[in-house]
Design a protein around this motif. Structure first.
Motif, PDB file in Angstrom:
ATOM      1  N   ALA A  42      41.720  32.691  43.314  1.00  0.00           N
ATOM      2  CA  ALA A  42      40.607  33.532  43.781  1.00  0.00           C
ATOM      3  C   ALA A  42      41.134  34.654  44.674  1.00  0.00           C
ATOM      4  O   ALA A  42      40.732  35.815  44.552  1.00  0.00           O
ATOM      5  CB  ALA A  42      39.577  32.673  44.517  1.00  0.00           C
ATOM      6  N   ARG A  43      42.073  34.299  45.555  1.00  0.00           N
ATOM      7  CA  ARG A  43      42.649  35.301  46.462  1.00  0.00           C
ATOM      8  C   ARG A  43      43.397  36.375  45.666  1.00  0.00           C
ATOM      9  O   ARG A  43      43.248  37.571  45.900  1.00  0.00           O
ATOM     10  CB  ARG A  43      43.599  34.606  47.449  1.00  0.00           C
ATOM     11  CG  ARG A  43      43.522  35.175  48.853  1.00  0.00           C
ATOM     12  CD  ARG A  43      44.393  34.414  49.831  1.00  0.00           C
ATOM     13  NE  ARG A  43      44.173  32.986  49.820  1.00  0.00           N
ATOM     14  CZ  ARG A  43      45.140  32.068  49.715  1.00  0.00           C
ATOM     15  NH1 ARG A  43      46.409  32.423  49.619  1.00  0.00           N
ATOM     16  NH2 ARG A  43      44.863  30.781  49.719  1.00  0.00           N
ATOM     17  N   LEU A  44      44.192  35.924  44.724  1.00  0.00           N
ATOM     18  CA  LEU A  44      44.987  36.851  43.907  1.00  0.00           C
ATOM     19  C   LEU A  44      44.101  37.849  43.173  1.00  0.00           C
ATOM     20  O   LEU A  44      44.437  39.030  43.050  1.00  0.00           O
ATOM     21  CB  LEU A  44      45.805  36.028  42.898  1.00  0.00           C
ATOM     22  CG  LEU A  44      46.756  36.764  41.971  1.00  0.00           C
ATOM     23  CD1 LEU A  44      47.890  37.393  42.764  1.00  0.00           C
ATOM     24  CD2 LEU A  44      47.322  35.801  40.930  1.00  0.00           C
ATOM     25  N   CYS A  45      42.963  37.370  42.675  1.00  0.00           N
ATOM     26  CA  CYS A  45      42.087  38.236  41.881  1.00  0.00           C
ATOM     27  C   CYS A  45      41.033  38.927  42.744  1.00  0.00           C
ATOM     28  O   CYS A  45      40.262  39.746  42.229  1.00  0.00           O
ATOM     29  CB  CYS A  45      41.412  37.426  40.773  1.00  0.00           C
ATOM     30  SG  CYS A  45      42.597  36.769  39.592  1.00  0.00           S
ATOM     31  N   VAL A  51      37.732  28.689  39.000  1.00  0.00           N
ATOM     32  CA  VAL A  51      37.500  27.335  38.475  1.00  0.00           C
ATOM     33  C   VAL A  51      38.615  27.045  37.474  1.00  0.00           C
ATOM     34  O   VAL A  51      38.669  27.656  36.401  1.00  0.00           O
ATOM     35  CB  VAL A  51      36.120  27.232  37.782  1.00  0.00           C
ATOM     36  CG1 VAL A  51      35.884  25.809  37.290  1.00  0.00           C
ATOM     37  CG2 VAL A  51      35.005  27.674  38.725  1.00  0.00           C
ATOM     38  N   ALA A  52      39.504  26.136  37.842  1.00  0.00           N
ATOM     39  CA  ALA A  52      40.641  25.833  36.967  1.00  0.00           C
ATOM     40  C   ALA A  52      40.211  24.848  35.884  1.00  0.00           C
ATOM     41  O   ALA A  52      39.457  23.909  36.148  1.00  0.00           O
ATOM     42  CB  ALA A  52      41.786  25.250  37.783  1.00  0.00           C
ATOM     43  N   VAL A  53      40.690  25.068  34.678  1.00  0.00           N
ATOM     44  CA  VAL A  53      40.308  24.229  33.531  1.00  0.00           C
ATOM     45  C   VAL A  53      41.551  23.903  32.687  1.00  0.00           C
ATOM     46  O   VAL A  53      42.671  24.235  33.060  1.00  0.00           O
ATOM     47  CB  VAL A  53      39.212  24.925  32.675  1.00  0.00           C
ATOM     48  CG1 VAL A  53      37.891  24.960  33.417  1.00  0.00           C
ATOM     49  CG2 VAL A  53      39.637  26.319  32.262  1.00  0.00           C
ATOM     50  N   GLY A 168      40.737  40.199  36.522  1.00  0.00           N
ATOM     51  CA  GLY A 168      40.160  38.950  37.033  1.00  0.00           C
ATOM     52  C   GLY A 168      38.979  39.249  37.932  1.00  0.00           C
ATOM     53  O   GLY A 168      38.189  38.360  38.247  1.00  0.00           O
ATOM     54  N   SER A 169      38.863  40.533  38.356  1.00  0.00           N
ATOM     55  CA  SER A 169      37.741  40.897  39.241  1.00  0.00           C
ATOM     56  C   SER A 169      36.764  41.839  38.537  1.00  0.00           C
ATOM     57  O   SER A 169      35.759  42.237  39.113  1.00  0.00           O
ATOM     58  CB  SER A 169      38.253  41.569  40.513  1.00  0.00           C
ATOM     59  OG  SER A 169      38.802  42.845  40.214  1.00  0.00           O
ATOM     60  N   GLY A 190      44.051  26.712  32.241  1.00  0.00           N
ATOM     61  CA  GLY A 190      43.345  27.981  32.273  1.00  0.00           C
ATOM     62  C   GLY A 190      42.546  28.092  33.553  1.00  0.00           C
ATOM     63  O   GLY A 190      42.516  27.154  34.359  1.00  0.00           O
ATOM     64  N   CYS A 191      41.905  29.252  33.740  1.00  0.00           N
ATOM     65  CA  CYS A 191      41.114  29.439  34.967  1.00  0.00           C
ATOM     66  C   CYS A 191      40.054  30.504  34.732  1.00  0.00           C
ATOM     67  O   CYS A 191      40.303  31.487  34.026  1.00  0.00           O
ATOM     68  CB  CYS A 191      42.041  29.847  36.108  1.00  0.00           C
ATOM     69  SG  CYS A 191      41.251  29.768  37.726  1.00  0.00           S
ATOM     70  N   ILE A 192      38.897  30.269  35.338  1.00  0.00           N
ATOM     71  CA  ILE A 192      37.815  31.253  35.338  1.00  0.00           C
ATOM     72  C   ILE A 192      37.798  31.898  36.709  1.00  0.00           C
ATOM     73  O   ILE A 192      37.870  31.181  37.719  1.00  0.00           O
ATOM     74  CB  ILE A 192      36.471  30.532  35.095  1.00  0.00           C
ATOM     75  CG1 ILE A 192      36.460  29.882  33.715  1.00  0.00           C
ATOM     76  CG2 ILE A 192      35.285  31.478  35.285  1.00  0.00           C
ATOM     77  CD1 ILE A 192      35.626  28.620  33.652  1.00  0.00           C
ATOM     78  N   THR A 193      37.684  33.217  36.764  1.00  0.00           N
ATOM     79  CA  THR A 193      37.486  33.879  38.059  1.00  0.00           C
ATOM     80  C   THR A 193      36.176  34.657  37.996  1.00  0.00           C
ATOM     81  O   THR A 193      35.882  35.299  36.980  1.00  0.00           O
ATOM     82  CB  THR A 193      38.646  34.832  38.416  1.00  0.00           C
ATOM     83  OG1 THR A 193      38.840  35.762  37.340  1.00  0.00           O
ATOM     84  CG2 THR A 193      39.933  34.071  38.657  1.00  0.00           C
TER      85      THR A 193
END
Ligand SMILES: Cc1ncc(COP(=O)(O)O)c(C=O)c1O
Length: 387
Positions: A42-45, A51-53, A168-169, A190-193
């Protein structure tokens, strides 16, 4: 002669340490590493939620479903991508409406999107192909004018940005993937941002069988097992700590390739990025120029492989995959820029531990293998039987 693989993960002592710590803890799912990984993402984006998947595909699926898209809806997307980007739409009964690409960037041609919009269009799912961000400012304006949702398939683009704003943003949400060929890996993952509180909560619930509380056996919606394990998250934390170095190494290798291949640009088109975009180097893909016959690419790949140099056709066009042809009736010639690119591009060995001297060796092999390749055009896509 040493074989050069296409890609390899970069795993070292930090990864080992973090994995062993998880094993020692005995906590293998829904633990502190998952939370840490999500906070870092979240910080990076620059967004409120990550939400990591379990995969990039799971991330795309949950975004599409979480946004409430479904049967009867159309989503504009690119045919030049890994098949998962449009499969995620099919999972929910959504019709993918393909729009051709910009041949210079391989990304969705934003100028063509408007013509594809119908009263059924609900969203645009754009892909940052090969780590190069799509023209997000233009897409954002267009989506706003037509009241459409924007979804970013950023599976190949962790660390990229446009005008200083990270991938991601942009849009309603983005999906990242961490398969072992990616800039960072979690093995599978994977991850949702997103900045959308409701979407994030829905995705979090759907990844764990539709629970609103991970600790309670109450299933309030249809869910899935798309959880990322603690081991995967620990690997991801170690890789994210190293991300600046990993990306810098990939960028340096891309510069080495550009220098080594510069003498071959009468025959090859090298990646070139639009101003204002920062690519996160995922693969190094070159394109044969149009004076070669389309079948020349596969011949070139066979010759390179015979010299111990791995290479791959990136990407085969989605609409011409057998399943899509059969289900939707697509035929060659529908998206000419995409089809021309997919007939002429090839990915070269590219990973952080690729030896410094490898780009020069690949360039030497390419120079030798390019000579005598067939020239001229043929009318049939080289990977497909004539229909
Ligand atoms: C553009 C794109 N979308 C989606 C995916 C799917 O990711 P995964 O293989 O983690 O499901 C990938 C990665 O392979 C990809 O490159």
């Amino acid at each position: 002669m040493r074989r050069l693989p296409l890609s390899r993960p970069d795993l070292g002592p930090q990864e080992r340490r973090r994995l062993l710590a998880v094993l020692a803890s005995g906590r293998l799912s829904l633990g502190p590493c998952l939370r840490e990984f999500e906070e870092r993402m979240a910080r990076l984006c620059g967004v409120r939620h990550a939400v990591a998947v379990s995969s990039g595909t799971a991330a795309l699926h949950l975004i599409v479903r979480g946004l409430g898209l479904g049967p009867g809806d159309e989503v504009v997307t690119t045919p030049f991508s890994f098949v998962a980007s449009s499969n995620a739409l099919l999972y929910e009964g959504i019709r993918p409406v393909f729009v051709d690409i910009d041949p210079a960037t391989f990304n969705l041609d934003v100028g063509r999107v408007e013509d594809a919009i119908t009263p059924r269009t609900r969203a645009i799912l754009a892909v940052d192909v090969f780590g190069l961000p799509v023209d997000w400012p233009a897409l954002t304006g267009l989506a706003g004018r037509h009241d459409l949702l924007l979804i970013d398939d950023a599976c190949e683009a962790l660390g990229a940005s446009v005008g200083g704003r990270p991938v991601g943003s942009w849009g309603a949400a983005a999906a990242f993937g961490f398969y072992p060929n990616k800039q960072i890996t979690t093995g599978e993952g994977g991850c949702i941002t997103t900045d959308d509180d409701v979407l994030a909560a829905r995705c979090r619930s759907m990844r764990n069988h539709g629970r609103d509380d991970d600790a309670v056996m109450a299933h309030v919606r249809l869910g899935y097992n798309y959880r990322m394990s603690e081991l995967a998250a620990a690997l991801g934390c170690a890789q994210l700590e190293r991300l600046p170095d990993l990306l810098a190494r990939r960028a340096a290798l891309a510069r080495c390739y550009a220098e080594a291949l510069a003498p071959l640009t009468d025959d090859l088109i090298l990646p070139a990025d639009p101003p204002g975009t920062v690519r996160s180097w995922f693969v190094y893909v070159v394109r044969l120029r149009d004076h070669f016959a389309p079948e020349a690419r596969d011949l070139l790949m066979a010759r390179l492989r015979a010299r111990g140099i791995a290479c791959a056709p990136y990407f085969p066009a989605i609409h011409l995959q057998p399943y899509y042809r059969e289900r939707f009736g697509f035929r060659p010639g529908t998206f000419p820029a995409c089809e021309a690119a997919s007939a002429r591009t090839l990915a070269l060995p590219f990973f952080t531990r690729l030896p410094d001297e490898a780009p020069a060796r690949v360039a030497g092999a390419l120079e030798a293998c390019l000579s005598g390749l067939p020239r001229g055009r043929v009318s049939v896509h080289p990977n497909l039987p004539a229909s």
